[in-house]
Design a protein around this motif. Structure first.
Motif, PDB file in Angstrom:
ATOM      1  N   LEU A 121       0.796  -1.030   0.074  1.00  0.00           N
ATOM      2  CA  LEU A 121       0.020  -0.119  -0.140  1.00  0.00           C
ATOM      3  C   LEU A 121       0.941   1.043   0.176  1.00  0.00           C
ATOM      4  CD1 LEU A 121      -2.881   1.232  -0.001  1.00  0.00           C
ATOM      5  CD2 LEU A 121      -2.644   0.965   2.564  1.00  0.00           C
ATOM      6  N   ARG A 122       1.069   1.840  -1.167  1.00  0.00           N
ATOM      7  CA  ARG A 122       1.576   3.273  -1.253  1.00  0.00           C
ATOM      8  C   ARG A 122       0.956   4.236  -2.027  1.00  0.00           C
ATOM      9  NH1 ARG A 122       7.419   3.172  -4.316  1.00  0.00           N
ATOM     10  NH2 ARG A 122       7.984   2.274  -2.372  1.00  0.00           N
ATOM     11  N   ASP A 123       0.281   5.191  -1.395  1.00  0.00           N
ATOM     12  CA  ASP A 123      -0.202   6.532  -2.134  1.00  0.00           C
ATOM     13  C   ASP A 123       0.637   7.171  -2.762  1.00  0.00           C
ATOM     14  OD1 ASP A 123      -3.064   6.192   0.318  1.00  0.00           O
ATOM     15  OD2 ASP A 123      -2.701   5.327  -1.630  1.00  0.00           O
ATOM     16  N   GLY A 124       0.276   8.448  -3.273  1.00  0.00           N
ATOM     17  CA  GLY A 124       0.996   9.347  -3.967  1.00  0.00           C
ATOM     18  C   GLY A 124       0.908   9.464  -5.517  1.00  0.00           C
ATOM     19  N   ALA A 125       2.254   9.674  -6.131  1.00  0.00           N
ATOM     20  CA  ALA A 125       2.332   9.655  -7.548  1.00  0.00           C
ATOM     21  C   ALA A 125       1.843   8.169  -7.911  1.00  0.00           C
ATOM     22  CB  ALA A 125       3.459  10.192  -7.791  1.00  0.00           C
ATOM     23  N   LEU A 126       0.981   8.444  -9.123  1.00  0.00           N
ATOM     24  CA  LEU A 126       0.530   6.813  -9.691  1.00  0.00           C
ATOM     25  C   LEU A 126       1.625   6.362 -10.322  1.00  0.00           C
ATOM     26  CD1 LEU A 126      -1.647   5.347 -10.677  1.00  0.00           C
ATOM     27  CD2 LEU A 126      -1.687   6.867 -12.818  1.00  0.00           C
ATOM     28  N   ASN A 127       2.762   7.032 -10.725  1.00  0.00           N
ATOM     29  CA  ASN A 127       3.777   6.061 -11.308  1.00  0.00           C
ATOM     30  C   ASN A 127       4.895   5.588 -10.433  1.00  0.00           C
ATOM     31  OD1 ASN A 127       5.360   8.405 -10.440  1.00  0.00           O
ATOM     32  ND2 ASN A 127       6.049   9.014 -12.592  1.00  0.00           N
ATOM     33  N   GLN A 128       4.348   5.631  -9.099  1.00  0.00           N
ATOM     34  CA  GLN A 128       5.234   5.415  -7.752  1.00  0.00           C
ATOM     35  C   GLN A 128       4.358   4.363  -6.726  1.00  0.00           C
ATOM     36  OE1 GLN A 128       8.557   5.180  -7.397  1.00  0.00           O
ATOM     37  NE2 GLN A 128       8.662   5.983  -9.491  1.00  0.00           N
ATOM     38  N   ALA A 129       3.203   4.291  -7.219  1.00  0.00           N
ATOM     39  CA  ALA A 129       2.070   3.762  -6.350  1.00  0.00           C
ATOM     40  C   ALA A 129       2.205   2.350  -6.159  1.00  0.00           C
ATOM     41  CB  ALA A 129       0.713   4.300  -6.607  1.00  0.00           C
ATOM     42  N   ILE A 130       1.809   1.606  -5.221  1.00  0.00           N
ATOM     43  CA  ILE A 130       1.848   0.320  -5.029  1.00  0.00           C
ATOM     44  C   ILE A 130       0.318  -0.064  -4.572  1.00  0.00           C
ATOM     45  CG2 ILE A 130       2.615  -1.722  -3.834  1.00  0.00           C
ATOM     46  CD1 ILE A 130       5.037  -0.298  -3.521  1.00  0.00           C
ATOM     47  N   PHE A 131      -0.315  -1.130  -5.168  1.00  0.00           N
ATOM     48  CA  PHE A 131      -1.465  -1.532  -4.862  1.00  0.00           C
ATOM     49  C   PHE A 131      -1.598  -2.911  -4.262  1.00  0.00           C
ATOM     50  CE2 PHE A 131      -2.132   1.588  -7.931  1.00  0.00           C
ATOM     51  CZ  PHE A 131      -3.397   2.301  -7.536  1.00  0.00           C
ATOM     52  N   ASP A 132      -2.712  -3.239  -3.676  1.00  0.00           N
ATOM     53  CA  ASP A 132      -2.754  -4.398  -2.998  1.00  0.00           C
ATOM     54  C   ASP A 132      -2.487  -5.922  -3.607  1.00  0.00           C
ATOM     55  OD1 ASP A 132      -4.249  -5.497  -0.182  1.00  0.00           O
ATOM     56  OD2 ASP A 132      -4.964  -7.003  -1.850  1.00  0.00           O
ATOM     57  N   LYS A 133      -2.267  -6.908  -2.786  1.00  0.00           N
ATOM     58  CA  LYS A 133      -2.039  -8.130  -3.502  1.00  0.00           C
ATOM     59  C   LYS A 133      -3.160  -8.623  -4.426  1.00  0.00           C
ATOM     60  CE  LYS A 133      -0.172 -12.724  -2.339  1.00  0.00           C
ATOM     61  NZ  LYS A 133       0.539 -13.653  -1.434  1.00  0.00           N
ATOM     62  N   TYR A 134      -4.298  -8.248  -3.891  1.00  0.00           N
ATOM     63  CA  TYR A 134      -5.591  -8.956  -4.640  1.00  0.00           C
ATOM     64  C   TYR A 134      -6.667  -7.842  -4.944  1.00  0.00           C
ATOM     65  CZ  TYR A 134      -3.936 -12.891  -1.788  1.00  0.00           C
ATOM     66  OH  TYR A 134      -3.185 -13.963  -1.407  1.00  0.00           O
ATOM     67  N   PRO A 135      -6.060  -6.931  -5.769  1.00  0.00           N
ATOM     68  CA  PRO A 135      -6.777  -5.908  -6.207  1.00  0.00           C
ATOM     69  C   PRO A 135      -8.008  -6.096  -7.269  1.00  0.00           C
ATOM     70  CG  PRO A 135      -4.842  -5.847  -7.596  1.00  0.00           C
ATOM     71  CD  PRO A 135      -4.746  -7.151  -6.665  1.00  0.00           C
ATOM     72  N   GLU A 136      -9.065  -6.695  -6.539  1.00  0.00           N
ATOM     73  CA  GLU A 136     -10.068  -7.365  -7.196  1.00  0.00           C
ATOM     74  C   GLU A 136     -10.848  -6.419  -8.321  1.00  0.00           C
ATOM     75  OE1 GLU A 136     -12.211  -9.889  -4.810  1.00  0.00           O
ATOM     76  OE2 GLU A 136     -10.821 -11.359  -5.031  1.00  0.00           O
ATOM     77  N   THR A 137     -11.281  -5.185  -7.810  1.00  0.00           N
ATOM     78  CA  THR A 137     -12.119  -4.588  -8.417  1.00  0.00           C
ATOM     79  C   THR A 137     -12.090  -3.315  -8.831  1.00  0.00           C
ATOM     80  OG1 THR A 137     -14.138  -5.950  -7.464  1.00  0.00           O
ATOM     81  CG2 THR A 137     -14.690  -3.716  -8.325  1.00  0.00           C
ATOM     82  N   LEU A 138     -11.999  -2.708  -9.991  1.00  0.00           N
ATOM     83  CA  LEU A 138     -11.946  -1.625 -10.549  1.00  0.00           C
ATOM     84  C   LEU A 138     -13.222  -0.947 -10.846  1.00  0.00           C
ATOM     85  CD1 LEU A 138      -8.884  -2.662 -11.140  1.00  0.00           C
ATOM     86  CD2 LEU A 138      -8.731  -1.082 -13.026  1.00  0.00           C
ATOM     87  N   LEU A 139     -13.462   0.272 -10.454  1.00  0.00           N
ATOM     88  CA  LEU A 139     -14.777   1.014 -10.876  1.00  0.00           C
ATOM     89  C   LEU A 139     -14.606   2.392 -11.503  1.00  0.00           C
ATOM     90  CD1 LEU A 139     -17.889   0.614 -11.123  1.00  0.00           C
ATOM     91  CD2 LEU A 139     -17.921   1.425  -8.781  1.00  0.00           C
ATOM     92  N   PHE A 140     -15.111   3.145 -12.426  1.00  0.00           N
ATOM     93  CA  PHE A 140     -14.792   4.394 -12.765  1.00  0.00           C
ATOM     94  C   PHE A 140     -16.202   5.100 -11.957  1.00  0.00           C
ATOM     95  CE2 PHE A 140     -11.848   3.133 -15.825  1.00  0.00           C
ATOM     96  CZ  PHE A 140     -11.162   4.309 -16.327  1.00  0.00           C
ATOM     97  N   LEU A 141     -15.648   6.083 -11.231  1.00  0.00           N
ATOM     98  CA  LEU A 141     -16.828   6.917 -10.658  1.00  0.00           C
ATOM     99  C   LEU A 141     -17.198   7.680 -11.780  1.00  0.00           C
ATOM    100  CD1 LEU A 141     -18.355   8.242  -8.477  1.00  0.00           C
ATOM    101  CD2 LEU A 141     -16.326   9.353  -7.851  1.00  0.00           C
ATOM    102  N   ASP A 142     -16.023   8.454 -12.467  1.00  0.00           N
ATOM    103  CA  ASP A 142     -16.308   9.509 -13.720  1.00  0.00           C
ATOM    104  C   ASP A 142     -15.223   9.104 -14.599  1.00  0.00           C
ATOM    105  OD1 ASP A 142     -14.040  10.933 -12.915  1.00  0.00           O
ATOM    106  OD2 ASP A 142     -15.360  12.123 -11.559  1.00  0.00           O
ATOM    107  N   ALA A 143     -15.106   9.820 -15.652  1.00  0.00           N
ATOM    108  CA  ALA A 143     -13.910   9.509 -16.789  1.00  0.00           C
ATOM    109  C   ALA A 143     -12.543   9.516 -16.324  1.00  0.00           C
ATOM    110  CB  ALA A 143     -14.289  10.252 -17.888  1.00  0.00           C
TER     111      ALA A 143
END
Length: 218
Positions: free
Chosen positions: A120-142
């Motif tokens: 889990l690392r927030d901040g700049a997208l090109n340095q971010a880290i996500f979970d081991k099981y990032p199961e669901t993606l959902l667009f709130l808007d474009a």
């Protein structure tokens, strides 16, 4: 009474085979998204592929296989950016994108291309880290994606405009250190207009999280 029909694949018989829906084989298909009224995209998790199902012509094909990338262990979630043909997908620790309208599209990786790194690392997208099981993606808007992480019970928000990632919910619990897939489930559900509820089901309890920047409609 309602009946359930197997559309494609062979239960308890993993493989990788294209062709007619009746003979196609998958290895842990996890999420689907509609490309059109007649076509679906499916994340074929352990084959590390995004598969395409043509329901009209009764065909299964590979939209893109990512098995040559050693930093991809499993492909999980998938969602289409509104108003585009861009498919965003999640894998262990990261996010990527490809254009579903292209033949053999080249993927664009939004997060670091490191050998299977998750957490889990927030901040700049090109340095971010996500979970081991990032199961669901959902667009709130474009320009805004919500990503659920089942291992650490987290919801991360991705802004494509600012290229920033932030967490709006983190439930620290014993599952955060598990190496096997826990029995908890994360999902995201849009409800009404202009606001989002993230539902985390944990051991029989339901938690609602309203995005802090959104208001419920009157």
């Amino acid at each position: 009474t309602n009946t359930t029909t197997i559309l494609t694949g062979k239960p308890a018989s993993p493989g990788h085979r294209n062709g007619a829906l009746s003979v196609a084989e998958f290895n842990t298909p996890l999420k689907t998204v509609a490309l059109s009224n007649e076509t679906l995209a499916v994340t074929d998790g352990l084959n590390k592929c995004i598969r395409k199902l043509d329901l009209i012509n009764d065909r299964t094909s590979d939209l893109k296989c990512l098995d040559k990338y050693d930093f991809i262990a499993v492909i999980f979630g998938i969602s289409m950016r509104p108003g585009t043909s861009d498919l965003y997908f999640s894998f262990v620790g990261g996010l990527g994108m490809l254009n579903s309208a292209e033949n053999d599209p080249d993927p664009v990786f939004l997060t670091p291309k490191r050998t299977i790194l998750y957490g889990l690392r927030d901040g700049a997208l090109n340095q971010a880290i996500f979970d081991k099981y990032p199961e669901t993606l959902l667009f709130l808007d474009a320009n805004t994606i919500f990503v659920t992480g089942r291992g650490m019970m987290v919801i991360q928000v991705v802004s494509l405009l600012t290229e920033q990632v932030s967490s709006i919910c983190t439930l620290q619990n014993e599952n955060a250190t598990r190496t096997s897939i826990p029995n908890d489930h994360c999902c995201l559900t849009l409800k009404g207009i202009g606001y989002l509820l993230g539902h985390i089901l944990k051991l029989g309890s339901l938690l609602s999280i309203q995005h802090p920047q959104q208001q419920q409609p009157e």
